[in-house]
Design a protein around this motif. Structure first.
Motif, PDB file in Angstrom:
ATOM      1  N   SER A 100       0.580   6.954 -25.855  1.00  0.00           N
ATOM      2  CA  SER A 100       0.953   8.079 -26.360  1.00  0.00           C
ATOM      3  C   SER A 100       2.179   8.693 -25.917  1.00  0.00           C
ATOM      4  N   GLY A 149       4.859   2.322 -33.880  1.00  0.00           N
ATOM      5  CA  GLY A 149       4.601   3.661 -33.317  1.00  0.00           C
ATOM      6  C   GLY A 149       3.902   4.053 -34.624  1.00  0.00           C
ATOM      7  N   ARG A 150       2.769   4.657 -34.127  1.00  0.00           N
ATOM      8  CA  ARG A 150       1.938   5.406 -35.282  1.00  0.00           C
ATOM      9  C   ARG A 150       1.809   6.769 -34.929  1.00  0.00           C
ATOM     10  N   PRO A 151       2.852   7.567 -36.091  1.00  0.00           N
ATOM     11  CA  PRO A 151       2.845   8.875 -35.855  1.00  0.00           C
ATOM     12  C   PRO A 151       1.511   9.650 -36.137  1.00  0.00           C
ATOM     13  N   THR A 152       1.479  10.952 -35.696  1.00  0.00           N
ATOM     14  CA  THR A 152       0.205  11.775 -35.905  1.00  0.00           C
ATOM     15  C   THR A 152       0.770  12.621 -37.008  1.00  0.00           C
ATOM     16  N   PHE A 166       7.984   1.363 -36.855  1.00  0.00           N
ATOM     17  CA  PHE A 166       7.474   2.903 -37.112  1.00  0.00           C
ATOM     18  C   PHE A 166       6.812   3.115 -38.066  1.00  0.00           C
ATOM     19  N   ASP A 167       5.633   3.465 -37.953  1.00  0.00           N
ATOM     20  CA  ASP A 167       4.880   3.997 -39.006  1.00  0.00           C
ATOM     21  C   ASP A 167       3.265   3.376 -39.276  1.00  0.00           C
ATOM     22  N   CYS A 208       3.309  10.471 -31.072  1.00  0.00           N
ATOM     23  CA  CYS A 208       2.966   9.525 -31.550  1.00  0.00           C
ATOM     24  C   CYS A 208       2.335   8.424 -30.657  1.00  0.00           C
ATOM     25  N   THR A 209       1.949   7.363 -31.237  1.00  0.00           N
ATOM     26  CA  THR A 209       1.197   6.388 -30.242  1.00  0.00           C
ATOM     27  C   THR A 209       2.008   5.111 -30.497  1.00  0.00           C
TER      28      THR A 209
END
Length: 150
Positions: free
Chosen positions: A146, A93-96, A77-78, A128-129
């Motif tokens: 998403s 996971g790509r956080p907004t 995640f990140d 997140c995506t």
């Protein structure tokens, strides 16, 4: 070697599990997974709280001769840049950033306006995506999803 592994949750999947790996203070990132493998913990997947921890898991799994994702799926995640270039590439996971930042500033302004010494903790959900890459299945299945997470 004794390693204090911080498990957030264990999800039972057909008598095997998904190990959720959180930060293990004072240990090398790969040591937490080595501790699991040394204790014969049976799991199908590792979900790490951040990508660098997931990449440490790569090393420990590969040292034991396990193949990612054939033997174990790994997700972080990140979405650090290294996640795209690791072998296999790391699902993550790509956080907004904008929405949680806006909410944090609003929480701070609310607290300043209230003059309260202490307030109950507040939480929020952020979008997140999920970047599906090679570490969780065939590269042909890669893509983005998403979702809102707590």
């Amino acid at each position: 070697m004794a390693v204090d592994v911080h498990v957030l949750c264990w999800i039972d999947v057909h008598s095997r599990g998904v190990f959720v790996l959180v930060d293990v203070p004072g240990t090398h990132r790969a040591d937490a997974v080595r501790g699991l493998l040394g204790n014969s913990v049976d799991f199908d997947a590792i979900a790490a709280f951040y990508d660098a921890l997931a990449l440490g898991a790569f090393r420990a799994l590969e040292d034991q001769g396990l193949v990612i994702p054939d033997d174990v799926d790994v997700v972080g995640f990140d979405d650090i840049e290294e996640a795209r270039y690791s072998a296999p590439s790391l699902s993550t996971g790509r956080p907004t950033v904008q929405d949680p930042a806006r909410r944090a500033v609003q929480f701070l302004l609310d607290r300043i306006d209230s003059n309260a010494i202490a307030e109950p903790a507040r939480g929020c959900r952020a979008a997140c995506t999920l970047e599906l890459r090679e570490s969780t299945g065939p590269a042909s299945a890669a893509g983005s999803i998403s979702a809102a997470v707590a």
